[in-house]
Write a protein that holds these residues in place. Structure first.
Motif, PDB file in Angstrom:
ATOM      1  N   ASN A 106       0.839  -1.202   0.000  1.00  0.00           N
ATOM      2  CA  ASN A 106       0.000   0.000   0.000  1.00  0.00           C
ATOM      3  C   ASN A 106       0.873   1.250   0.000  1.00  0.00           C
ATOM      4  N   TRP A 148      -5.458  -3.016   5.894  1.00  0.00           N
ATOM      5  CA  TRP A 148      -6.148  -1.763   6.221  1.00  0.00           C
ATOM      6  C   TRP A 148      -5.196  -0.656   6.666  1.00  0.00           C
ATOM      7  N   ARG A 196     -10.428  -4.674   1.274  1.00  0.00           N
ATOM      8  CA  ARG A 196      -9.578  -3.494   1.161  1.00  0.00           C
ATOM      9  C   ARG A 196      -8.711  -3.498  -0.093  1.00  0.00           C
TER      10      ARG A 196
END
Lengths: 303, 317
Positions: B125, B211, B308
């Motif tokens: 991410n 997350w 997610r």
């Protein structure tokens, strides 16, 4: 031959429609995807990659439906995203080989191919360095290398010259041009930089607010339907412009005593200019057909 | 073929031209393994994370080594009777050893899970690397399965290898004292317990990692949840001695991440309420109740990660 056919394609984020009823055929070769921010370029690329599902209409890329065959499609497509996107802690060879493995290449093949592609992209000497230590130009190159490693038939390059210095930009454009001409790889370049698109692409698709604003091959678009002429007078003359306007010429731009006029199709350009000069008393020092730039085409499409 | 634009660099590779790839491709069903293998390879690098992992992996063997040492001491130095050390319940004397080692080991397993899993998705991410994965011909589930299997294998290995070492030691030296006779299926119980601990850790740490934007945040959140749940469960049953716990209180005492797999381990090893090395083992909650909780944790973690993970941010509205 077209590499992608979009028919009445509508893409929406909830109630917000990003691309509306887009119908276009993307030809083979190198195609520039132009448009201001929010025009729907990136949304279109995401959809053609199979990341977003169209609200309506259809999109076929390389003969495959983006709704149903996204996975098979991505086997034959490479994406060079706009933002930095390396996998942390890897050197260039590991990263590109890993990208190859993700595409299904056996490890030994992926490693061999990673070396080849890194050499081709000009990162041969830096291939064992951690990607996080790379300069912006090198990061752009490695993004290209990871998109190229599995031998795609179509590549989407999103702002490939972003953040590059003039020398780096030149190298990247040469690379893009080389890939798309003679290597059997079709390339779609999304860019805000019109000179970059003009340098590398044969065709453009101009989008505005989710609609198709203009499309075609760049050479034809530059000629336009109407003739543009650059006229240089001895001294600036508004009377000359008024007289020319009466005969069907419209002023496009002016710089001192130099004017660019758009002359309607079928009108004899030389006769119009000399009659206007005679009537207004202006002295014409010279005139020549004016070639429109991609910027002119873009600005017209935006109006 | 024309040459690439930059071929002037002195290089051992003589052919600098770009060629199309026409070599073999692996089956699409094995793509998840590429993700797993890529993650496992990072543990062989010489960086801080890998070093920390190997230190913790060695520490995971500590409880088993210590108990093996005690076993050797009591059976050789202290009069040749290891039964006093291992308790008196005849069917679970050796199983008790493994259960007690797991109770000590769970702290290190937690750290191993953090090192292996906290950055599994959050690092991607942070570096926008998800698009690299998902722009390739792999599905979101391939990616998730690959990441999950990576954490699972690491934690499973860290839990199982030390237990197998002790098992082999017992097999070599204590067969005459009824090691195999007491519980012929002990090896399967060890594998099952290690797999349950690894599954719970892998799923939860994957969910938290997905997350979070950075591995540090994911580590902090998972640590907070892990120790927070343990503290609450401990505080709620603090005043009740282990031997006086009701079934409901026992369930509350096990309602933490470590509590779930330790309770299941107690059921699997069939360790009854007893005292071992000054530690009391209360009656565990029924295995089926704990199994449901474990399944919820495993599926919940995977579902959270799945919700997610996206190739591109899709902002609705």
């Amino acid at each position: 031959m077209s590499i992608a056919t979009l028919t009445d394609l509508t893409i929406a984020y909830g109630p917000k429609v990003a691309v509306s009823n887009l119908s276009v055929e993307i030809p083979e070769g190198c195609v520039g995807l132009l448009g201001p921010n929010g025009a729907g370029k990136t949304t279109l690329i995401k959809t053609l990659m199979g990341f977003l599902t169209p609200a309506s209409g259809s999109a076929n890329v390389l003969g495959m439906d983006v709704r149903r065959e996204g996975l098979r499609l991505r086997q034959r497509i490479g994406l060079m995203p706009e933002q930095d996107c390396h996998i942390p802690g890897m050197n260039a060879v590991s990263f590109v080989a890993y990208a190859g493995e993700l595409s299904g290449m056996p490890r030994s093949q992926a490693m061999r191919r990673a070396h080849e592609v890194l050499e081709y992209c000009g990162l041969g000497e830096a291939r064992y360095r951690n990607v996080e230590t790379y300069s912006t130009g090198m990061k752009q190159r490695i993004k290209l290398a990871q998109a190229l490693v599995h031998g795609p038939k179509l590549m989407f390059l999103d702002e490939p010259t972003n953040g590059l210095d003039p020398a780096g930009r030149e190298d990247m454009l040469t690379l893009v041009r080389d890939i798309s001409h003679g290597k059997g790889v079709n390339v779609v370049v999304s860019s805000h930089l019109l000179p970059d698109v003009e340098r590398t692409c044969d065709n453009v698709i101009v989008m505005r607010e989710g609609h198709l604003a203009r499309e075609g091959d760049i050479a034809t678009l530059k000629q336009g339907n109407e003739a543009h002429v650059d006229v240089e007078l001895y001294a600036a003359s508004d009377a000359f412009l008024e007289s020319a306007a009466k005969r069907g010429a419209a002023l496009v731009s002016r710089l001192g005593s130099r004017y660019t006029l758009r002359i309607a199709e079928g009108v004899d350009c030389g006769r119009l200019l000399f009659e206007s000069a005679g009537e207004s008393g202006a002295q014409v020092r010279g005139f020549r057909p004016s070639l429109r730039t991609l910027e002119d085409i873009f600005m017209e499409a935006m109006q | 073929m024309t040459e690439g634009p930059r071929n002037s660099v002195a290089t051992p590779i003589s052919d600098l031209t770009y060629r199309d790839y026409d070599g073999p491709l692996l089956s699409r069903r094995l793509r998840w393994w590429s993700v797993t293998a890529g993650g496992l390879r990072t543990l062989w690098r010489l960086d801080l994370r890998a070093i920390a992992f190997w230190i913790c992996a060695v520490l995971c063997t500590g409880p088993y080594l210590i108990l093996g040492f005690f076993l050797w001491i009591t059976s050789t130095v202290a009069g040749g009777n290891s039964r006093a050390f291992m308790g008196s319940a005849p069917g679970v004397r050796f199983a008790m050893l493994f259960y007690f080692a797991l109770r000590l080991q769970h702290l290190f397993l937690f750290v191993v899970a953090l090192i292996a899993g906290a950055g599994s998705v959050s690092a991607d991410n942070k570096a926008n690397a998800l698009i690299v994965y998902l722009a390739k011909p792999i599905t979101k589930m391939d990616y998730l399965l690959g990441k999950w299997a990576n954490i699972f294998i690491v934690v499973f290995g860290a839990a199982l290898v030390p237990a197998l070492m002790l098992y082999l030691y017992c097999l070599a030296g204590y067969t005459s004292e009824g090691f195999l006779r007491d519980d012929p299926w002990l090896i399967l119980r060890i594998v099952a317990v290690s797999a349950i601990a690894a599954s719970v850790h892998a799923s939860l740490v994957l969910g938290f990692s997905a997350w979070c934007r950075t591995p540090r945040t994911a580590s902090a959140v998972y640590s907070a949840v892990y120790w927070g749940a343990w503290s609450i469960a401990f505080a709620l049953t603090l005043r009740t001695p282990d031997e006086d716990m009701t079934a409901a209180q026992s369930l509350v005492a096990h309602l933490s991440i470590s509590g779930v797999f330790i309770g299941l381990a107690q059921n699997i090893y069939r360790v009854t309420p007893s005292r071992f090395l000054n530690a009391d083992f209360p009656t565990p909650p029924p295995w089926h109740v704990l199994s449901v909780v474990a399944v919820v944790l495993v599926l919940g973690g995977i579902a959270a990660a799945r919700a997610r993970i996206r190739a591109v941010e899709v902002i609705r509205g």
